[in-house]
Every structure is written in structure tokens, then in C-alpha cells.
Design an enzyme around this catalytic site. Structure first.
Site, PDB file in Angstrom:
ATOM      1  CE  LYS A  56      -3.047   6.020  -1.647  1.00 29.89           C
ATOM      2  NZ  LYS A  56      -4.036   7.069  -1.415  1.00 29.89           N
ATOM      3  CE1 TYR A  70      -2.978   3.148   0.792  1.00 24.60           C
ATOM      4  CE2 TYR A  70      -1.875   3.242   2.926  1.00 24.60           C
ATOM      5  CZ  TYR A  70      -2.702   3.811   1.984  1.00 24.60           C
ATOM      6  OH  TYR A  70      -3.247   5.045   2.216  1.00 24.60           O
TER       7      TYR A  70
END
Ligand code: UDP
Length: 331
Positions: free
Chosen positions: A145, A141
Site C-alpha cells: 500500500k 501488505y
């Protein structure tokens, strides 16, 4: 001219839509409703249902609407899920950013405010974390990003698309009027899970790990109210419209609360016993994440209104109490 909110039917995006409208902006929402809710979108916003990885879908929006900036929330955000399904995160999050930036380049939309995350820092070398600290994510994750941040930087140097990356710490709370709030299916986040236990919808809270290197052994996180977060996006748009350079800011309260402290605060706010048990560590969780957020305060003029977790939890409790089934729009 309108602001396009990608992911505007989600938890943070829907609060952003409300805040933009309250500030007199015209709002267009794009959301594929994979995790968001139609009912969360203020009816005054124009709503396009579709996927930002779909270039034809984006073209339709940019052709029909006069978009001056994009605020981008359309991403998956569950750390443990990213550990077991990493490619899903690179596809949706990182892949979505490619299509979005290509469309922005082609339609000459020059500004983007992006929801980045504390998870881009990985295991911090010191606390509180500064924007200049190394970004070494320890879960897919966070990496998805970070890659999106890098893509925006290269899109800036090649095409002049200016960006602000806002690195959120832990977001919680709901609109103070209780009209919209957090509703994930399944729920994984600490505050809404504690609320569900308080409501009797879950038997108990499992606290994931009590042998971390923190004062009480449970993870320490930095909680920010969702409306304060939305305000920071408004200020970031203003910053970009004023002609400033691309930049990144942490958004946190600069104060850490452990999982046990959050539980205690929720017991005080709700007056409910909220049973809890210790459980094994969850993969991908660093010991502590606390933001240095003076850069956002000094450069953007950000002044969070909620500086006490009790007040943050109280707004979450108001939403959960008034919407025991959430948006209730799942079949
Ligand atoms: N957490 C927990 N029990 C739960 C959900 C979360 O102990 O049922 C912990 C989690 O391990 C972390 C903190 O609460 O230490 C915040 O997790 P959350 O998923 O809310 O946000 P994240 O930090 O992953 O963005």
C-alpha cells in the site's frame, strides 16, 4: 458522469457504493469477485466483473462509461496472509495500481481516492500517529500500500492525476439497516470473528498475544465505523473536485481499544458469554495503532458519527444476526 468504485463488491467498497448512491452519484463498480460478493453490490450501480490488472477490462469500462473519478478498494488486505504470500500482495495490490493509473492517464481521469492503511506506518515512534510520521511498514501488505501511495505521487507529478490517500485504522460495523456487512471467507478480522463466536458459529475467540507493551498486554487498535469511512471518501472526492492538491489523511477515532476491551464491549452489546482464550502472537502485529485524525476533521470537515465502539459493534451484530450465513454466495 460516474464514480468508478474498484473493489465495490467488497466490505468497504459496498458501503461506499451505498453512500455514493445516497448522495446522488452515478456509480460504476469493477470487481473480480475474488473476495467480494455480487449480492453486496447495490443493483442501482452498473457492475463490471473483471480484474483491474487486466488493461483490456479497464479500457472497456473507460470507453463505455463517463468516469470522473476512481475510488480504489480493489486489494488484498490480510496482514498474516501477506507475511506468508508476499508476492500475491505485490502482484494484486501494487501491480493493480500500475494498470489502473496507466488507464486513468490514457483516459484523462484526473482524480483517485485510495484506501491506504495504518499498516504503512509500521511500528510507530509515538502515539497517536500523525500523517507526517515515518512510514516504515513491517509487513508486505503495508509495503504494497505504501508503494501504491508513492506511485500515485509520481503519477501526479508526471500526469497530473490528483489523489487522496486515506490511511484507515481498523474498520468495523455495517450499514445501520443491516442490509450489507462484513463477510470474508475465511474470516480473519477481530470484530466479525467475535460476532461468529457470539452466534455459536465458532467455539471461542483466540486472542493473539497478551504480552504486548500495552496496558492489558493485548494489541490496541483504533476502530472506525465503515459508514463514517465511506463519508470520508465522499469528502475526499469533494476536496479533489474543488481543485485541491493531492494529500493523505488518517481515518481513525483517535481512541484505542485493546483486544480484551473489544471482547468485553461485544459481550455487553450481544448479551452473549463469548468464550475466549489466549493464543500466541500473530506475525506482523505492532503493539498499538491509534490515529491522530484531526487533519481529516480540519481539512476535509470529516465528522465521524460513531464515536463509541459499542455502537460500532451493535451495527455489526445486527448484520450478523440477520445474515447468519453472510451473503451465502460461495459454492
Ligand atoms: N485478533 C485476535 N484474534 C482474532 C483476530 C484478530 O486477537 O481471531 C487481533 C489481531 O491480532 C489484532 C487485532 O485483533 O491485534 C485486529 O486484527 P484484525 O485482523 O481485525 O485487523 P488488522 O489490525 O490486522 O487490520
Amino acid at each position: 458522469m460516474a464514480i468508478l468504485v474498484a473493489g465495490g463488491a467488497g466490505y468497504i467498497g459496498s458501503h461506499m457504493v451505498k453512500d455514493l448512491l445516497a448522495n446522488g452519484e452515478e456509480v460504476v463498480v469493477a470487481d473480480n469477485l475474488s473476495t467480494g460478493h455480487r449480492k453486496a453490490v447495490d443493483p442501482r450501480a452498473k457492475f463490471y466483473i473483471g480484474d483491474i490488472r487486466d488493461r483490456a477490462f479497464l479500457d472497456q469500462i473507460f470507453i463505455n462509461e463517463d468516469i470522473k473519478a476512481v475510488v480504489h478498494f480493489a486489494a488484498f488486505s490480510i496482514v498474516p496472509e501477506s507475511m506468508s504470500e508476499p508476492l500475491k500482495y505485490f502482484d494484486n495490490n501494487t501491480g493493480g495500481m500500475i494498470t489502473l493509473l496507466e488507464a486513468m492517464r490514457d483516459f484523462k481521469v484526473k482524480y483517485i481516492v485510495f484506501s491506504s492503511t495504518a499498516a504503512t506506518y509500521g511500528v510507530p515512534e509515538h502515539m497517536p500517529i500523525k500523517e507526517t510520521d515515518p512510514q516504515k511498514p513491517i509487513n508486505p501488505y503495508g509495503l504494497s500500500k505504501l508503494m501504491m501511495e508513492h506511485m500515485m505521487a509520481w503519477a501526479d507529478s508526471a500526469y497530473g492525476v490528483k489523489f487522496v490517500a486515506l490511511r484507515y485504522f481498523n474498520v468495523a460495523g455495517a450499514a445501520p439497516d443491516g442490509s450489507i456487512g462484513e463477510d470474508h471467507g475465511p474470516e480473519t478480522h477481530l470484530v466479525p470473528i467475535i460476532m461468529q463466536v457470539a452466534q455459536g458459529k465458532r467455539a471461542e475467540l483466540s486472542i493473539f498475544g497478551d504480552d504486548y507493551n500495552t496496558p492489558d498486554g493485548t494489541n490496541v487498535r483504533d476502530y472506525v465505523h465503515v459508514m463514517d469511512l465511506a463519508d470520508a471518501h465522499l469528502l475526499a472526492l469533494k476536496y479533489l473536485f474543488a481543485g485541491n492538491e493531492s494529500n493523505a489523511f488518517n481515518l481513525g477515532s483517535s481512541t484505542g481499544f485493546s483486544n480484551k476491551q473489544m471482547l468485553e464491549a461485544a459481550r455487553e452489546v450481544t448479551g452473549k458469554p463469548i468464550p475466549a482464550k489466549m493464543a500466541p502472537r500473530r506475525p506482523g502485529d505492532p503493539d498499538s495503532l491509534v490515529a491522530a485524525s484531526d487533519k481529516a476533521r480540519n481539512v476535509l470537515g470529516w465528522k465521524p458519527k460513531y464515536d463509541d465502539v459499542h455502537d460500532i459493534i451493535a451495527t455489526a451484530w445486527k448484520w450478523h444476526e440477520s445474515h447468519p450465513q453472510g451473503y451465502n454466495d460461495r459454492n
